[in-house]
Design an enzyme around this catalytic site. Structure first.
Site, PDB file in Angstrom:
ATOM      1  N   THR A  12     -18.344 101.015  11.351  1.00 32.16           N
ATOM      2  CA  THR A  12     -19.636 101.718  11.262  1.00 32.16           C
ATOM      3  C   THR A  12     -19.645 103.001  12.063  1.00 32.16           C
ATOM      4  OG1 THR A  12     -20.842  99.697  10.830  1.00 32.16           O
ATOM      5  CG2 THR A  12     -22.098 101.492  11.802  1.00 32.16           C
ATOM      6  N   SER A  55     -13.255  99.114   6.937  1.00 31.95           N
ATOM      7  CA  SER A  55     -14.207  98.161   7.508  1.00 31.95           C
ATOM      8  C   SER A  55     -13.409  97.075   8.208  1.00 31.95           C
ATOM      9  CB  SER A  55     -15.058  97.551   6.394  1.00 31.95           C
ATOM     10  OG  SER A  55     -15.776  98.597   5.746  1.00 31.95           O
ATOM     11  N   THR A  89     -17.554  96.624  14.216  1.00 31.63           N
ATOM     12  CA  THR A  89     -18.017  95.603  15.178  1.00 31.63           C
ATOM     13  C   THR A  89     -17.901  94.196  14.617  1.00 31.63           C
ATOM     14  OG1 THR A  89     -20.289  95.786  14.366  1.00 31.63           O
ATOM     15  CG2 THR A  89     -19.653  97.181  16.250  1.00 31.63           C
ATOM     16  N   ASP A  90     -17.835  94.042  13.282  1.00 35.99           N
ATOM     17  CA  ASP A  90     -17.846  92.681  12.734  1.00 35.99           C
ATOM     18  C   ASP A  90     -16.717  91.822  13.287  1.00 35.99           C
ATOM     19  OD1 ASP A  90     -19.285  92.747   9.380  1.00 35.99           O
ATOM     20  OD2 ASP A  90     -19.940  93.620  11.278  1.00 35.99           O
TER      21      ASP A  90
HETATM   22  N1  ASP Z   1     -20.979  96.388  10.607  1.00 34.39           N
HETATM   23  C1  ASP Z   1     -19.682  96.781  11.059  1.00 34.39           C
HETATM   24  C2  ASP Z   1     -19.784  97.763  12.208  1.00 34.39           C
HETATM   25  O1  ASP Z   1     -20.830  97.752  12.831  1.00 34.39           O
HETATM   26  C3  ASP Z   1     -18.798  97.282   9.999  1.00 34.39           C
HETATM   27  C4  ASP Z   1     -17.389  96.883  10.325  1.00 34.39           C
HETATM   28  O2  ASP Z   1     -17.204  95.913  11.091  1.00 34.39           O
HETATM   29  O3  ASP Z   1     -16.459  97.521   9.815  1.00 34.39           O
HETATM   30  O4  ASP Z   1     -18.859  98.435  12.537  1.00 34.39           O
END
Ligand code: ASP
Length: 327
Positions: A12, A55, A89-90
């Protein structure tokens, strides 16, 4: 000025909303990510490597091993004061933990990301990037292993997890808390957890699976893994590490087939303990030869098992390693 090497992977923090689809996708190249945050130039001299632009949920353990080799090369350079890795973050907690397993040495390696993409008002990316760079050049961060810096907090890779789907303060270390913080005054490190015992930096064994226990679930998945000759199974049990009693026979058969079965808990904090003696209870699982994961989450126990098997550890070596690692 200290030198920081930034390695970008996507996520993200490097995403924008595609006007055609309205969906956020990784789109910001490494150089642009840096150019968008002039304050970084007041923290360190930056060198940049774009590892990938993806991602995080598409970055598997084999890619993490490749990333670890890149980071190991950077930390071997005495001119590099610290390394920052930007990441989605995932699965950030998994990559951070795997790097912590595979990298030794004193140079800080700090992962960061963002909960709001680069095209969203109030994006947290730039602030997190600066905090991560400041943490990476902080002398007190040396020798702490891999760290995660987001939302003005610094967490140890072994304990941190993403706890909320969208909140800015999503990263927490249940039962442990952050090891430091970043504020206008600087970087404060207030805890020095024991280093994670490392494993050889080899390619991971891919056929290791995670099964989460839910009430009344039958043993179908465990039986399928037995039939498929999985190389390892991690179970996230309930509470202190208990599963449906109906799973005991399949667990016994997996152990008998030399497939290590590692037991974690679906609880965010605390350790698994061999307390209960009813069918499926942790004491009976221990007696079946299940290996406790200590306080490791299921996904992290799976990564430890993948790299330990990749390094050729046998069941006894695995047990001993996980007992040291489980904390
Ligand atoms: N929602 C995730 C982020 O906040 C997307 C990811 O993990 O690529 O980075």
């Amino acid at each position: 000025m200290p030198r920081v090497h930034l390695v970008t992977t996507g996520g993200t923090i490097a995403s924008r909303v595609d006007p055609q689809t309205g969906a956020a996708v990784p789109a910001v190249r490494a150089e642009e990510l840096v150019a968008d945050v002039p304050a970084l130039g007041r923290v360190a001299d930056l060198a940049v490597t774009e590892f990938c632009l993806e991602s995080s949920w598409n970055l598997g353990p084999d890619r993490i091993a490749a990333l670890a080799r890149v980071v190991r090369g950077l930390t071997a350079d005495p001119a590099v004061s610290g390394v920052v890795v930007t990441h989605g973050t995932d699965t950030l907690e998994e990559t951070a933990f795997a790097l912590d397993l595979l990298l030794d040495g004193e140079t800080p390696v700090v992962l960061t990301g963002a909960m709001r993409d680069a095209s969203t008002a109030g994006t947290d990316g730039p602030r997190n990037l600066v905090s991560a760079a400041r943490s990476a050049v902080e002398p007190a961060a040396r020798g702490l292993g891999v760290l995660v810096a987001l939302n003005d907090e610094i967490h140890a890779a072994r304990c941190v997890m993403k706890t909320h789907t969208t909140a800015m303060n999503t990263f927490a270390s249940p039962g442990a808390g952050p090891v430091g913080s970043v504020d206008g005054e600087g970087v404060r490190i207030h805890a020095r957890p024991a280093r994670t015992p490392t494993l050889p930096l080899v390619d991971p064994e891919p056929r290791v699976y995670l099964v989460k226990m839910a009430s009344g679930m039958d043993d179908l998945l465990l039986r399928a893994l037995l039939d498929a000759r999985a190389r390892g199974v991690v179970i996230e049990g309930s509470g202190a590490g208990n599963v449906c009693g109906s799973w005991e026979d399949a667990i016994r058969d997996l152990v008998k087939a030399d497939t290590p079965v590692v037991l974690s808990s679906r609880c965010p904090g605390g350790r698994v303990t061999p307390t209960y003696g009813a069918p499926g209870g942790g004491r009976r699982l221990r007696d079946l030869g299940v290996i406790p994961a200590g306080a490791l989450s299921g996904p992290k126990a799976r990564l430890a098992l993948m790299f330990a098997l990749g390094a050729g550890l046998d069941a006894a070596g695995l047990r001993a390693y996980l007992e040291r690692l489980g904390g």
